[in-house]
Design a protein around this motif. Structure first.
Motif, short mmCIF file in Angstrom:
data_model
loop_
_atom_site.label_atom_id
_atom_site.label_comp_id
_atom_site.label_asym_id
_atom_site.label_seq_id
_atom_site.Cartn_x
_atom_site.Cartn_y
_atom_site.Cartn_z
N GLY A 35 0.69 -1.31 0.06
CA GLY A 35 0.02 0.10 -0.15
C GLY A 35 0.92 1.33 -0.02
O GLY A 35 2.00 1.41 -0.37
N TRP A 36 0.13 2.48 0.44
CA TRP A 36 0.62 3.81 0.49
C TRP A 36 1.37 3.96 1.92
O TRP A 36 0.73 3.61 2.91
N ASN A 37 2.48 4.64 1.85
CA ASN A 37 3.32 4.97 3.06
C ASN A 37 3.64 6.33 2.96
O ASN A 37 4.13 7.04 2.11
N HIS A 38 3.27 7.28 4.20
CA HIS A 38 3.70 8.48 4.10
C HIS A 38 4.43 8.96 5.41
O HIS A 38 3.87 8.81 6.46
N ASP A 39 5.79 8.97 5.34
CA ASP A 39 6.65 9.41 6.42
C ASP A 39 6.86 11.06 6.37
O ASP A 39 7.08 11.61 5.59
N ARG A 40 6.81 11.40 7.82
CA ARG A 40 7.16 12.96 8.19
C ARG A 40 8.19 13.06 9.19
O ARG A 40 7.91 12.43 10.22
N VAL A 41 9.28 13.39 8.81
CA VAL A 41 10.07 13.69 9.91
C VAL A 41 10.51 15.15 10.16
O VAL A 41 10.61 16.32 9.19
N ARG A 42 10.58 15.38 11.49
CA ARG A 42 10.85 16.92 12.10
C ARG A 42 12.14 16.68 13.04
O ARG A 42 11.90 16.93 14.19
N GLY A 43 13.37 16.41 12.49
CA GLY A 43 14.51 16.12 13.28
C GLY A 43 14.63 15.00 13.70
O GLY A 43 13.64 14.07 13.72
N ALA A 44 15.75 14.34 13.71
CA ALA A 44 16.11 13.04 14.11
C ALA A 44 17.39 12.60 15.12
O ALA A 44 18.30 13.62 14.69
N ASP A 45 17.27 12.34 16.35
CA ASP A 45 18.12 12.08 17.21
C ASP A 45 18.70 10.79 16.75
O ASP A 45 18.28 9.69 16.89
N THR A 46 20.09 10.79 16.25
CA THR A 46 20.76 9.54 15.84
C THR A 46 22.28 9.26 16.52
O THR A 46 22.53 10.37 17.23
N ILE A 48 25.00 9.28 15.18
CA ILE A 48 25.92 10.26 14.51
C ILE A 48 25.47 12.09 14.71
O ILE A 48 26.12 12.74 14.38
N GLY A 49 24.61 11.97 15.84
CA GLY A 49 24.13 13.51 16.10
C GLY A 49 22.49 13.71 15.63
O GLY A 49 22.03 12.98 15.12
N ASP A 50 22.44 14.93 16.10
CA ASP A 50 21.06 15.48 15.90
C ASP A 50 20.99 15.66 14.36
O ASP A 50 21.88 16.56 13.88
N LEU A 51 20.12 15.19 13.43
CA LEU A 51 19.92 15.47 11.96
C LEU A 51 18.98 16.61 11.84
O LEU A 51 17.78 16.03 12.39
N ASP A 52 19.04 17.46 11.18
CA ASP A 52 18.08 18.60 11.02
C ASP A 52 17.33 18.29 9.77
O ASP A 52 17.16 18.98 8.78
N VAL A 53 16.43 17.07 9.76
CA VAL A 53 15.94 16.72 8.48
C VAL A 53 14.36 17.14 8.73
O VAL A 53 13.82 16.89 9.73
N ARG A 54 14.08 17.75 7.84
CA ARG A 54 12.51 18.27 7.88
C ARG A 54 12.02 17.97 6.54
O ARG A 54 12.13 18.91 5.63
N ASP A 55 11.42 16.83 6.56
CA ASP A 55 10.93 16.50 5.10
C ASP A 55 9.68 15.38 5.28
O ASP A 55 9.49 14.95 6.28
N SER A 56 9.24 15.42 4.01
CA SER A 56 8.14 14.23 4.09
C SER A 56 8.13 13.39 2.77
O SER A 56 8.36 14.13 1.97
#
Length: 193
Positions: A35-46, A48-56
């Motif tokens: 089916g269909w999948n929709h991911d939305r990220v507003r920052g990620a604690d990883t 390798i450090g905090d990633l400023d990913v703001r995307d969907s």
């Protein structure tokens, strides 16, 4: 002549026996879904450090599942299910930072109500784990995102041991003030033992 009549009666009795069909909403099952999948990220604690990913990202998702149903009354079904899913073209980016989901698995409890003997409305809730490749443009690694999911759907027996279903799920995989939401609309087919 007696042997001939006895043979005809024996053959007729074999063809007149009605087989006992399995109850599609009782016992173990395995299936596939897509089916269909929709991911939305507003920052990620990883790691390798905090990633400023703001995307969907909208993407195709597919996988397999297995579970067990148990009827506690003639119309109420409870059960447990585990699933494994892979996405296609689902990487999210902001500049050089990337969160690229590899795979996800989930474990959940289900509760359903049979509105007809062949149709069940159900809700689900449980744990979800998603593994992703992460990069800040210089360092890269893999990160595990843990969270919870809820959803619901309708499942219908289409053959004696086969059901088809349509389902919606919402998952929250965010942590430490960062947001990672997942919405899915899935169709699936299951074989019941």
């Amino acid at each position: 002549m007696k042997t001939f009549v006895a043979g005809i009666l024996a053959a007729a009795s074999v063809f007149s026996i009605t087989p006992a069909f399995a109850d599609a909403f009782q016992g173990p099952y395995v299936g596939v879904q897509a089916g269909w999948n929709h991911d939305r990220v507003r920052g990620a604690d990883t790691d390798i450090g905090d990633l400023d990913v703001r995307d969907s990202r909208d993407s195709f998702i597919g996988g397999a599942f297995a579970g067990y149903n148990y009827k506690i009354t003639p119309n109420v079904v409870i059960g447990a299910e585990g699933g494994f899913n892979l996405g296609a073209d689902d990487a999210m980016r902001s500049g050089a930072a990337v969160v690229d989901p590899n795979y996800a698995f989930d474990l959940s409890a289900r509760a359903g109500y049979l509105v007809t003997p062949k149709t069940m409305l159900y809700v689900r809730g449980g744990y979800e784990n998603m593994r992703a490749r992460v990069s800040d443009g210089i360092a890269q690694g893999h990160e595990t995102f843990d969270g919870w999911s809820v959803g619901g759907g309708v499942e219908r027996a289409v053959l004696d041991n086969v059901t088809a279903r349509i389902e919606y799920r919402y998952s929250d995989l965010g942590s430490n003030g960062n947001g990672f939401d997942r919405h899915q609309a899935l169709v699936g087919v299951a074989y019941h033992f």
